[in-house]
Design an enzyme around this catalytic site. Structure first.
Site, mmCIF file in Angstrom:
data_model
loop_
_atom_site.group_PDB
_atom_site.id
_atom_site.type_symbol
_atom_site.label_atom_id
_atom_site.label_comp_id
_atom_site.label_asym_id
_atom_site.label_seq_id
_atom_site.Cartn_x
_atom_site.Cartn_y
_atom_site.Cartn_z
ATOM 1 N N SER A 1 24.316 26.268 58.861
ATOM 2 C CA SER A 1 25.169 26.214 57.666
ATOM 3 C C SER A 1 26.607 26.531 58.017
ATOM 4 O O SER A 1 26.885 27.304 58.953
ATOM 5 C CB SER A 1 24.681 27.223 56.633
ATOM 6 N N TYR B 1 21.850 35.489 54.289
ATOM 7 C CA TYR B 1 21.530 34.088 54.590
ATOM 8 C C TYR B 1 22.304 33.642 55.838
ATOM 9 O O TYR B 1 21.733 33.028 56.751
ATOM 10 C CB TYR B 1 21.892 33.244 53.364
HETATM 11 P P1 NDP Z 1 16.534 22.564 49.031
HETATM 12 O O1 NDP Z 1 16.678 23.909 48.438
HETATM 13 O O2 NDP Z 1 16.890 21.372 48.224
HETATM 14 O O3 NDP Z 1 15.059 22.382 49.597
HETATM 15 C C1 NDP Z 1 14.496 23.373 50.401
HETATM 16 C C2 NDP Z 1 13.292 22.792 51.095
HETATM 17 O O4 NDP Z 1 12.736 23.807 51.916
HETATM 18 C C3 NDP Z 1 12.229 22.354 50.132
HETATM 19 O O5 NDP Z 1 11.602 21.219 50.648
HETATM 20 C C4 NDP Z 1 11.278 23.546 50.120
HETATM 21 O O6 NDP Z 1 9.932 23.147 49.890
HETATM 22 C C5 NDP Z 1 11.409 24.057 51.537
HETATM 23 N N1 NDP Z 1 11.131 25.487 51.628
HETATM 24 C C6 NDP Z 1 11.883 26.506 51.168
HETATM 25 N N2 NDP Z 1 11.292 27.678 51.434
HETATM 26 C C7 NDP Z 1 10.135 27.375 52.080
HETATM 27 C C8 NDP Z 1 9.075 28.150 52.622
HETATM 28 N N3 NDP Z 1 9.048 29.484 52.550
HETATM 29 N N4 NDP Z 1 8.052 27.499 53.224
HETATM 30 C C9 NDP Z 1 8.054 26.170 53.303
HETATM 31 N N5 NDP Z 1 9.013 25.387 52.808
HETATM 32 C C10 NDP Z 1 10.042 25.982 52.211
HETATM 33 O O7 NDP Z 1 17.349 22.600 50.408
HETATM 34 P P2 NDP Z 1 18.674 21.841 50.851
HETATM 35 O O8 NDP Z 1 18.407 20.422 51.012
HETATM 36 O O9 NDP Z 1 19.815 22.308 50.025
HETATM 37 O O10 NDP Z 1 18.905 22.524 52.278
HETATM 38 C C11 NDP Z 1 18.280 22.067 53.441
HETATM 39 C C12 NDP Z 1 18.813 22.845 54.605
HETATM 40 O O11 NDP Z 1 20.237 22.749 54.651
HETATM 41 C C13 NDP Z 1 18.508 24.331 54.541
HETATM 42 O O12 NDP Z 1 18.268 24.806 55.836
HETATM 43 C C14 NDP Z 1 19.781 24.934 53.995
HETATM 44 O O13 NDP Z 1 19.932 26.263 54.372
HETATM 45 C C15 NDP Z 1 20.809 24.039 54.650
HETATM 46 N N6 NDP Z 1 22.094 23.999 53.969
HETATM 47 C C16 NDP Z 1 22.198 23.484 52.703
HETATM 48 C C17 NDP Z 1 23.428 23.453 52.060
HETATM 49 C C18 NDP Z 1 23.581 22.881 50.688
HETATM 50 O O14 NDP Z 1 24.693 22.985 50.130
HETATM 51 N N7 NDP Z 1 22.590 22.270 50.082
HETATM 52 C C19 NDP Z 1 24.632 23.989 52.716
HETATM 53 C C20 NDP Z 1 24.411 24.482 54.043
HETATM 54 C C21 NDP Z 1 23.184 24.495 54.625
HETATM 55 P P3 NDP Z 1 9.115 23.416 48.506
HETATM 56 O O15 NDP Z 1 10.084 23.222 47.382
HETATM 57 O O16 NDP Z 1 8.029 22.427 48.560
HETATM 58 O O17 NDP Z 1 8.628 24.824 48.603
#
Ligand code: NDP
Length: 255
Positions: free
Chosen positions: A149, A162
């Site tokens: 991130s 985070y």
């Molecule tokens: P979302 O919040 O839209 O989706 C998160 C995903 O991770 C979902 O598929 C969820 O699955 C899964 N997930 C979360 N916790 C768990 C867990 N404990 N076990 C298994 N699966 C889990 O994420 P984003 O698309 O926003 O982000 C994707 C990546 O990008 C992340 O690493 C995030 O930190 C990073 N990022 C995002 C930013 C943003 O602005 N969106 C900015 C910077 C970094 P389910 O719902 O099925 O549990």
């Protein structure tokens, strides 16, 4: 040309957001994709259906990362799916994308030890254990891509824990890049900036406006724009890049 035909990939957290866009992108390049989810099996199935509608190949695997037995559970399903679709258990690409996030705007003083444990378990410990376990399936020339991130490079006090967990993830990139180079396996981080994942905060117009201002382009990133970078790293064309952090922030770190 399909740059990933004959390859297989696992994208953690690809039931929605950047993970879903990445799964779709990898499948479009010809990879068979294991679409991993934590809680939302239906959403993961939707990702699989979207890939299939697009002419691609995918299957879903579920495991709540951070919970006991999750890694075993995930690999059990992954290996079964790979065997069913390819007759083998080779995994060419691992994308560590799933992450636990902290609510925006909370003061660091309010973070509990339990919340910290959860965030580190999902964002740092699980990716390490996944890499460790996946190494038995990843052949020479494989790819590991960790979704970090921009908050590892720009101070956002409400996101300190985070950001700490993503900093740990970046260390996974650095040290495994060295460790796996003899096998021509590349390990890289991708740093997204604010990306519209469809979550609650993105439904608030004022919040959108404020977040959009952070990018040099004065708009929010789209999941596909991050996915393009991940897909590139997964291809043979990116073979000379390892141990790197690729900025996918739309210039949010330019100052
Ligand atoms: P979302 O919040 O839209 O989706 C998160 C995903 O991770 C979902 O598929 C969820 O699955 C899964 N997930 C979360 N916790 C768990 C867990 N404990 N076990 C298994 N699966 C889990 O994420 P984003 O698309 O926003 O982000 C994707 C990546 O990008 C992340 O690493 C995030 O930190 C990073 N990022 C995002 C930013 C943003 O602005 N969106 C900015 C910077 C970094 P389910 O719902 O099925 O549990």
């Amino acid at each position: 040309a399909s740059t990933l035909s004959g390859k297989t990939a696992l994208v953690t957290g690809s039931s929605r957001g950047i993970g879903r866009a990445t799964a779709l992108g990898l499948a479009r390049e010809g990879a068979l994709v294991a679409v991993h989810y934590g809680r939302d099996q239906q959403a993961a199935q939707q990702t699989v259906d979207l890939i299939k509608k697009d002419g691609g190949r995918a299957f879903a695997v579920g495991a709540q990362l951070g919970a006991p037995g999750a890694i075993d559970q995930l690999f059990h399903q992954l290996e079964a799916g790979l065997r069913e679709h390819t007759g083998k258990t080779v995994l060419n690409v691992l994308v560590n994308n799933a992450a636990a996030t902290t609510p925006t705007g909370g003061a660091p003083e309010e973070m509990s030890a339990e919340q910290m444990d959860e965030i580190f378990a999902v964002n740092a410990k699980a990716p390490f254990l996944l890499v460790q376990r996946a190494l038995g399936l990843i052949p020479d020339g494989g790819r590991i891509i960790n979704i970090s991130s921009a908050v590892t490079r720009r101070a956002v006090p409400s996101q300190v824990v985070y950001a700490m967990s993503k900093g740990a993830l970046d260390q996974l990139t650095l040290h495994f890049a060295r460790h796996l180079a003899p096998r021509q396996i590349t390990v890289n981080s991708v740093l997204p900036g604010i990306t519209d994942n469809g979550g609650a905060v993105f439904q608030i117009p004022e919040a959108r406006e404020q977040m959009a201002r952070l990018s040099a382009f004065k708009r929010l990133g789209e999941p596909e724009e991050v996915a393009h970078v991940v897909v590139f790293l997964a291809t043979d064309r990116a073979r000379w890049i390892t141990g790197a952090s690729l900025d996918a922030t739309g210039g949010s770190l330019l100052g």
